[in-house]
Scaffold this motif. Sequence first.
Motif, mmCIF file in Angstrom:
data_model
loop_
_atom_site.group_PDB
_atom_site.id
_atom_site.type_symbol
_atom_site.label_atom_id
_atom_site.label_comp_id
_atom_site.label_asym_id
_atom_site.label_seq_id
_atom_site.Cartn_x
_atom_site.Cartn_y
_atom_site.Cartn_z
ATOM 1 N N ARG A 79 -0.192 -7.764 -2.228
ATOM 2 C CA ARG A 79 -0.615 -7.591 -0.805
ATOM 3 C C ARG A 79 0.529 -7.301 -0.214
ATOM 4 N N ALA A 80 1.446 -8.243 -0.247
ATOM 5 C CA ALA A 80 2.839 -8.171 0.441
ATOM 6 C C ALA A 80 3.798 -7.020 0.250
ATOM 7 N N VAL A 81 3.754 -6.342 -1.085
ATOM 8 C CA VAL A 81 3.986 -5.281 -1.454
ATOM 9 C C VAL A 81 3.739 -4.381 -0.664
ATOM 10 N N ILE A 82 2.397 -4.016 -0.604
ATOM 11 C CA ILE A 82 1.590 -3.050 -0.031
ATOM 12 C C ILE A 82 1.787 -3.253 1.708
ATOM 13 N N THR A 109 9.579 -0.124 -5.402
ATOM 14 C CA THR A 109 8.410 -0.771 -4.861
ATOM 15 C C THR A 109 7.311 -0.725 -6.076
ATOM 16 N N ARG A 110 6.965 0.742 -6.495
ATOM 17 C CA ARG A 110 6.149 0.616 -7.523
ATOM 18 C C ARG A 110 6.269 -0.107 -8.749
ATOM 19 N N ARG A 111 7.687 -0.168 -9.247
ATOM 20 C CA ARG A 111 8.017 -1.016 -10.248
ATOM 21 C C ARG A 111 7.630 -2.640 -10.053
ATOM 22 N N ILE A 116 4.683 -7.850 -11.003
ATOM 23 C CA ILE A 116 3.839 -8.874 -10.515
ATOM 24 C C ILE A 116 2.570 -9.099 -11.704
ATOM 25 N N GLY A 117 2.616 -10.379 -11.884
ATOM 26 C CA GLY A 117 1.276 -10.636 -13.042
ATOM 27 C C GLY A 117 -0.040 -10.331 -12.564
ATOM 28 N N ASN A 118 -0.880 -10.728 -13.434
ATOM 29 C CA ASN A 118 -2.375 -10.323 -13.207
ATOM 30 C C ASN A 118 -2.876 -10.886 -12.119
ATOM 31 N N VAL A 119 -3.888 -10.238 -11.597
ATOM 32 C CA VAL A 119 -4.947 -10.647 -10.543
ATOM 33 C C VAL A 119 -6.311 -10.862 -11.110
ATOM 34 N N LEU A 131 -2.586 0.320 -3.058
ATOM 35 C CA LEU A 131 -1.235 0.728 -3.381
ATOM 36 C C LEU A 131 -1.125 2.223 -3.438
ATOM 37 N N ASP A 132 -2.252 2.806 -4.019
ATOM 38 C CA ASP A 132 -2.424 4.471 -4.003
ATOM 39 C C ASP A 132 -2.215 4.873 -2.427
#
Length: 181
Positions: A79-82, A109-111, A116-119, A131-132
């Motif tokens: 979420r922080a990346v988004i 950013t996409r990379r 980041i691990g699983n959610v 993200l999209d």
Amino acid sequence: KDHIEQVNQLSDAGLSPEKLAAEIKQAREQWAAWDKSGDHPGKGLWKEFDRTCEESYKPCIAHFEKLKQRRKENLQQRRAVIDGLNARFAATDWDRPDWREIDKFINHTRRDFYKIGNVDFKHRKPIARALDEALGKFDEYLSSERERSIKAREKLIADIEALGEVASLREALDRLEILKK
């Protein structure tokens, strides 16, 4: 009694928490099948078996709780990346953007998002959709810039090819200098 001893042995077998949980589940299924067969073991034996299973499963609880916490932290990181993407989009001067830097930023950013691990499963689609959406806002601008850039290059190629038809080399070189600008 054999089922109880079997579960007791699982605790000391050094199995991974995932494997231990699967083995305990299988032992419970075997017990249920045995119970349904009509050869009832008695309530006291069932309670002992259930208690043994619960005790053997305790290390799994801590492990699975850690995994759950890690997936929660991963969701927060995603979420922080988004949020960072959305903030960057809002802060960009779209009248004079640095297209290369924006493209590089998006790729990194996409990379980073996918590193980041699983959610938790229930969050996978919504976070991917978020993200999209954030990337889509950038893509609207980038797509039009790519089209503009392609057209400019195609025009430059056509102009350079047209120089081949100029009779005077001096005139062709002068026109080439103008095209460079």
